[in-house]
Motif scaffolding. Structure first.
Motif, short mmCIF file in Angstrom:
data_model
loop_
_atom_site.label_atom_id
_atom_site.label_comp_id
_atom_site.label_asym_id
_atom_site.label_seq_id
_atom_site.Cartn_x
_atom_site.Cartn_y
_atom_site.Cartn_z
N TYR A 144 -21.19 -21.91 28.08
CA TYR A 144 -21.30 -22.93 29.24
C TYR A 144 -22.59 -23.17 29.40
CZ TYR A 144 -16.77 -20.65 30.00
OH TYR A 144 -15.62 -19.90 29.73
N GLN A 145 -22.99 -24.57 29.80
CA GLN A 145 -24.03 -25.13 30.02
C GLN A 145 -24.03 -26.10 31.19
OE1 GLN A 145 -25.62 -27.82 26.89
NE2 GLN A 145 -27.61 -26.69 27.08
N ILE A 146 -24.95 -26.25 31.94
CA ILE A 146 -25.10 -27.22 33.04
C ILE A 146 -25.25 -28.46 32.47
CG2 ILE A 146 -26.78 -28.10 34.92
CD1 ILE A 146 -25.37 -25.49 35.85
N GLU A 147 -24.32 -29.44 32.83
CA GLU A 147 -24.44 -30.76 32.58
C GLU A 147 -25.56 -31.57 32.89
OE1 GLU A 147 -23.84 -35.09 32.56
OE2 GLU A 147 -23.91 -33.84 34.22
N PRO A 148 -26.25 -32.57 31.75
CA PRO A 148 -27.53 -32.88 32.09
C PRO A 148 -27.79 -33.56 33.42
CG PRO A 148 -26.84 -32.98 29.73
CD PRO A 148 -25.82 -32.38 30.55
N THR A 149 -26.92 -34.24 33.79
CA THR A 149 -27.14 -35.25 34.90
C THR A 149 -27.23 -34.37 36.21
OG1 THR A 149 -25.67 -37.16 33.90
CG2 THR A 149 -26.16 -37.11 36.46
N ASN A 151 -31.25 -25.31 31.11
CA ASN A 151 -29.67 -25.44 31.05
C ASN A 151 -29.44 -24.65 29.60
OD1 ASN A 151 -30.86 -27.43 29.43
ND2 ASN A 151 -29.02 -28.72 29.96
N PRO A 152 -29.66 -23.32 29.73
CA PRO A 152 -29.41 -22.74 28.38
C PRO A 152 -27.95 -22.32 28.38
CG PRO A 152 -29.89 -20.97 30.14
CD PRO A 152 -30.17 -22.50 30.73
N ALA A 155 -15.32 -29.46 38.05
CA ALA A 155 -15.95 -30.54 38.86
C ALA A 155 -17.25 -31.38 37.71
CB ALA A 155 -16.69 -29.55 39.96
N GLY A 156 -17.11 -30.88 36.79
CA GLY A 156 -18.26 -31.89 35.70
C GLY A 156 -19.52 -31.12 35.87
#
Length: 166
Positions: free
Chosen positions: A110-115, A50-51, A89-90
């Motif tokens: 932007y970064q992918i949400e950890p969950t 998730n860079p 969308a979170g």
């Protein structure tokens, strides 16, 4: 999975599974997802990352790793028709490194949400279905959010019995 199109198809399947609207179930959005996961052809989903990435770096990454070249003037299309909905969308976080960054900053990332990252690392495994079900049980999909907004914006109109409806 090692063909570029297999990854794009898988990413589209994920976008559908996460309940994104039809307008985001396309190749451009799938490529954005792959870029935000740094999932190059040949990598397994469990190696997703998730860079932090801006729009132009996403477009460069897509061209470098998937051979899909987009014109520089399509940055706004990427932002408004893919990334914006990912944020709503979170799925993606907006400026997680500096939330107070000005909205028009060229340093926006932007970064992918950890969950979501943890969920997507299960894709292609036996754990995917259960992980997806658990994730969706705690989230409202963007399709559902948009439907709710449309329903709330409706105004009932009654026509009196003396009025001809034709």
């Amino acid at each position: 999975m090692n063909k570029e199109n297999d990854y794009i198809d898988a990413a589209r399947h994920i976008l559908i599974s996460l309940g994104l609207p039809r307008a985001q179930q396309n190749e451009r959005s799938a490529l954005c997802l792959l870029a935000l996961l740094n999932l190059t052809p040949g990598k397994v989903w469990q190696a997703a990352e998730n860079p932090l990435m801006g729009i132009t770096p996403i477009m460069t990454w897509v061209q470098t790793h998937y051979g899909k070249a987009y014109a520089p003037n399509t940055r706004e299309t990427f932002r408004r028709q893919s990334i914006h909905q990912f944020c709503n969308a979170g799925i993606v976080l907006y400026n997680p490194d500096k939330p107070d960054r000005p909205i028009n900053s060229p340093k926006t990332v932007y970064q992918i949400e950890p969950t979501v990252l943890a969920l997507l690392r299960t894709f292609g495994t036996t754990a995917w279905h259960d992980a997806l079900t658990a994730y969706l049980a705690n989230r409202e999909t963007l399709v559902a959010q948009y439907a709710k907004e449309r329903e709330q914006n409706r105004i009932p109109v009654e026509i009196g019995p003396e009025q001809d409806s034709s």
